[in-house]
Design an enzyme around this catalytic site. Structure first.
Site, PDB file in Angstrom:
ATOM      1  CB  CYS A 146      79.303  31.738  34.953  1.00 46.58           C
ATOM      2  SG  CYS A 146      78.542  30.724  36.228  1.00 46.58           S
ATOM      3  CD  GLU A 156      80.730  28.998  39.566  1.00 52.04           C
ATOM      4  OE1 GLU A 156      79.705  28.627  38.970  1.00 52.04           O
ATOM      5  OE2 GLU A 156      80.707  29.599  40.649  1.00 52.04           O
TER       6      GLU A 156
END
Length: 387
Positions: A304, A270
């Site tokens: 993020c 990720e």
């Protein structure tokens, strides 16, 4: 053995823990708390003060943790799904029961507002609850056969030792999201938490032990930035590690992928986000402003999925900018333990410098600061709007 940890000074936010035994500073390998041969300091980003010194492990310790996890694997994978469910459910219940203390540890080492930290504890615990239930539902399949002399079946089995490398911005939820499904499936795990926020990970591991996770099934390797690189290399090179899950920068993800190629590891990466926030002229502007603030300024913009940029259609541009800037100007910045604070410090000095570089670059290219724009004392920066 658990190294004797000196109680934090009365000025430390950790002195207010309801259960001081949750403050762990040693690494966890095979059910034992190990002080290591060296230590590194963890600091409060809001004050700059030292919170604790933590075990600084290296490559040899990593090999020991992987061996312990692999040795614990047969017994763990042969437990029934219902047995693993019961242990994970107990871990979930302990995480929720200790929400205030876990939130306090998180705010102290990471900086996010206390209410936000407690929210992350609930969010992180929800992964454990979900996968505790899924442990009972690791179902296979019977597939349509291509001739009547064959029967096609899918049987799901645990893959083996899983390594989890987690970031500092969500120091609990990024662990539980990786670890809970692995444990539910019957896989042991070795966790390498971020060097800036290891205390939350260690507290969660202590609760996992109390929940009945067997020795070796969950291990935590703490290390500074230099030793973290060495640990990552061992993860990638080891034939024992069958899966690596990593949340962090694209640059590091690329390195892990390259280093894992010789052992053809399964990877879950990720990496960096790239998220525009788009407002069309038929939008509810007040709602759009609220959504943009929640997206951009949560965790001081250090997630993020934070909006990297905001696009607004011409017809509502000025209205959106005016309302957005006005609301941003009301945001209280400060220590996450202070009442009413909605934005805490940035994680380290280099993050503050990066914000300043972005701002200077925008202004040099014609951007106009309509809210904020100033570095504050320490690792704080005003919530800023550039149009």
């Amino acid at each position: 053995m658990d190294m004797k940890t000196s109680p934090p000074p009365s000025s430390s936010p950790l002195s207010l823990l309801k259960d001081p035994s949750l403050l762990k500073t040693d690494a966890l390998i095979n059910g034992q708390w190990l002080p290591g041969t060296a230590r590194f300091d963890v600091h409060d980003p809001a004050t700059g003060l030292k919170l604790a010194d933590v075990a600084n492990l290296g490559a040899g310790d990593t090999e020991a943790a992987l061996a312990a996890a692999n040795a614990a694997w047969p017994a763990w994978r042969h437990k029934t799904g219902k047995e693993r469910h019961a242990i994970l459910l107990k871990w979930f219940q302990l995480l929720i029961a200790n929400q205030d203390d876990l939130g306090r540890i998180m705010t102290a080492e990471q900086g996010k507002p206390f209410a936000e930290a407690k929210g992350e504890v609930a969010y992180g615990a929800s992964f454990v609850e979900w996968f505790a239930e899924e442990a009972k539902r690791v179902n296979g399949e019977t597939l349509p056969q291509f001739d009547n002399n064959r029967r096609l079946q899918v049987l799901k089995q645990p893959i083996g030792v899983c390594a989890a490398i987690t970031p500092w911005n969500f120091p609990l939820a990024m662990i539980t999201r990786k670890v809970a499904p692995a444990l539910a499936a019957g896989c042991p795990v070795v966790i390498k938490p971020a060097e800036l926020t290891p205390l939350t990970a260690l507290a969660a591991a202590e609760l996992a032990i109390r929940a009945g996770i067997p020795a070796g099934v969950l291990n935590v390797l703490t290390a500074d930035s230099e030793n973290s690189i060495a640990i990552g290399k061992v993860f990638c090179a080891s034939d024992t590690v069958r899966h690596i899950s990593f949340t962090g920068s694209t640059e590091v993800g690329r390195i892990l992928m390259a280093q894992s190629a010789p052992t053809i590891k399964k990877l879950a990466l990720e990496l960096g986000g790239n998220a525009p926030f788009i407002v069309f002229d038929d939008a509810d502007i007040d709602s759009a402003v609220d959504g943009a603030i929640a997206s951009k300024y949560r965790n001081a913009g250090q997630t993020c999925v934070c909006a990297n940029r905001i696009y607004v259609q011409d017809a509502v541009y000025d209205q959106f900018v005016d309302k957005f800037a006005a609301k941003v100007k009301t945001m209280k910045v400060g220590n996450g333990f202070e009442e009413g604070v909605v934005q805490g410090p940035l994680i380290e000095d280099s993050a503050v410098e990066k914000v300043q570089r972005h701002l200077d670059d925008a202004v040099s290219k014609g951007g106009r600061i309509v809210a904020g724009g100033r570095k504050l004392e320490g690792q704080f920066f005003e919530p800023t709007v550039v149009s």
